[in-house]
Design an enzyme around this catalytic site. Sequence first.
Site, mmCIF file in Angstrom:
data_model
loop_
_atom_site.group_PDB
_atom_site.id
_atom_site.type_symbol
_atom_site.label_atom_id
_atom_site.label_comp_id
_atom_site.label_asym_id
_atom_site.label_seq_id
_atom_site.Cartn_x
_atom_site.Cartn_y
_atom_site.Cartn_z
ATOM 1 C CG ASP A 1 -1.975 -1.323 1.376
ATOM 2 O OD1 ASP A 1 -2.350 -1.547 0.083
ATOM 3 O OD2 ASP A 1 -2.078 -1.725 2.296
ATOM 4 C CG HIS B 1 -1.926 -1.998 -7.105
ATOM 5 N ND1 HIS B 1 -1.025 -2.416 -7.875
ATOM 6 C CD2 HIS B 1 -1.710 -2.396 -5.698
ATOM 7 C CE1 HIS B 1 -0.437 -3.349 -7.257
ATOM 8 N NE2 HIS B 1 -0.660 -3.439 -5.860
ATOM 9 C CB THR C 1 -9.706 -6.155 3.758
ATOM 10 O OG1 THR C 1 -8.751 -5.275 4.178
ATOM 11 C CG2 THR C 1 -9.233 -7.049 3.005
ATOM 12 N N GLY C 2 -10.806 -2.755 3.490
ATOM 13 C CA GLY C 2 -11.224 -1.677 4.247
ATOM 14 C C GLY C 2 -10.801 -1.642 5.786
ATOM 15 C CD GLN D 1 0.711 -8.914 -2.540
ATOM 16 O OE1 GLN D 1 1.262 -9.572 -3.374
ATOM 17 N NE2 GLN D 1 -0.507 -8.513 -2.777
ATOM 18 C CE LYS E 1 2.315 -2.359 -4.302
ATOM 19 N NZ LYS E 1 2.056 -2.030 -3.105
#
Length: 422
Positions: A13, A41, A298-299, A221, A16
């Site tokens: 996160d 992304h 996923t929030g 990742q 990218k």
Amino acid sequence: MAVDVLIGLQWGDEGKGKIVDFLADRYDIICRFQGGPNAGHTIYVNGNKVVLHTIPSGIFHSDTINIIGNGVVIDPITLRQEILTLESLGVNVRDTLMISRKAHLILPSHKYLDAASEAAKGDKKIGSTLKGIGPTYMDKTGRNGLRVGDIMASDFEQRYQELKSRHRQLSKIYPDIDFDWAEDEWFECIAFLREFKKIDCEYYLHDALQSNRPILAEGAQGVMLDIDFGTYPFVTSSNTITAGVCTGLGVAPSSIGEVIGISKAYCTRVGSGPFPTELFDEYGKQLQDLGNEFGATTGRPRRCGWIDLVQLRYSIIINGVSQIALTKSDVMDHFDQIVVADAYEVNGRSSKELPYDLCMDGYRATYKSFEGWKCDLSAYHKTHGTVPDSFGKYLNYLESYLQVKIPIISVGPERDQLILRK
Ligand code: GDP
Ligand code: IMO
Ligand code: MG
């Protein structure tokens, strides 16, 4: 021509997607080489926020070919949803997206096994995104997987049934697993994917290199989630590092060019596992609020902490990083002081190396502070690389510690919110 690489240097996160979208004009081909729908992304295009999970972040550039490489694991349901969303925004996905025949498929049962494995771990859970990533890579290395090329075979459904019964057997080790298959939708999405261009990306990229076409490999990742070099076992199941480009696309190590590492000006992590510079105070809360640090997939709230130069140096060494793009400095615009971890104290001695296992005790990060810049950095995106003095001092320190230049500074989520330094 070479294959340039763009990877996350922390726990994912880092921004990218935004940087790939910005750089995409410089490349003919953008490829994802590992991971799958665990990635999220984020890109802002003309005010629209789009989160890509499987499709490379060059997809908004109509002249760019986007390849999903063999190292990626694909959930047909997520991929169809992504394609439909992009088509609703007017993107011509059918002509610009290509999928490696050797990429592995995530079955509905992989997702159930992922959830059951996590539940069985209790408070030792990885904090997986539950997208079926671990079980799918296990079937790949266990030599049981189904691949994209297989969907064209006449016995595909039979092979699916064989793998499904295998999963049913495996599921018996978990107490209360509920196998509600969601098969019909999955097969509909397989039928949908049959219409897309499938390639042997090793040959496609070889020919592209021979024709001097510029190529960018987009990581998912981050280095600290790498299966070998991350904070094991709190990692993902693929090689997120530069070396993963060779196995995940079929390009030779000698074909790797620039390696662009993406780092936030602070640090975040989502899911379980060690995070030496994590903040549990007001600063951590501010980073989370001002940086809007909630998972794109996923929030879940992201854990926040100071930038860790010991950790970044480790990532740079492993990956041959040749330049850094620093993101989200703007989030700290109002901070009186900016803090960086510049060493670890390991059993009472100062060190610039990460201990073998960050899950163990016996070490702590030590810090250095800088005066905050206390102004709106995003206003500097049109100043041809000029930055406020105090921000410049901070950047110089990072460059000298890490021994890598920082030519790109992102100061907001939009494509043009960038400071490009010479
Ligand atoms: P990725 O997985 O590495 O592509 O990153 P994510 O999309 O999961 O998370 C990065 C978040 O930060 C997204 O919401 C981006 O829109 C946002 N973002 C990226 N760069 C910047 C920046 O320089 N400043 C700010 N404020 N937000 C940014
Ligand atoms: P992008 O590409 C941040 C984390 C999960 C969990 C661990 C294992 O958007 O940077 P998995 O689903 O792979 O079994 O989860 O890895 N994780 C990520 N964290 N960004 C990501 O991707 C991630 N992909 C997986 O939270 O801790
Ligand atoms: Mg993300």
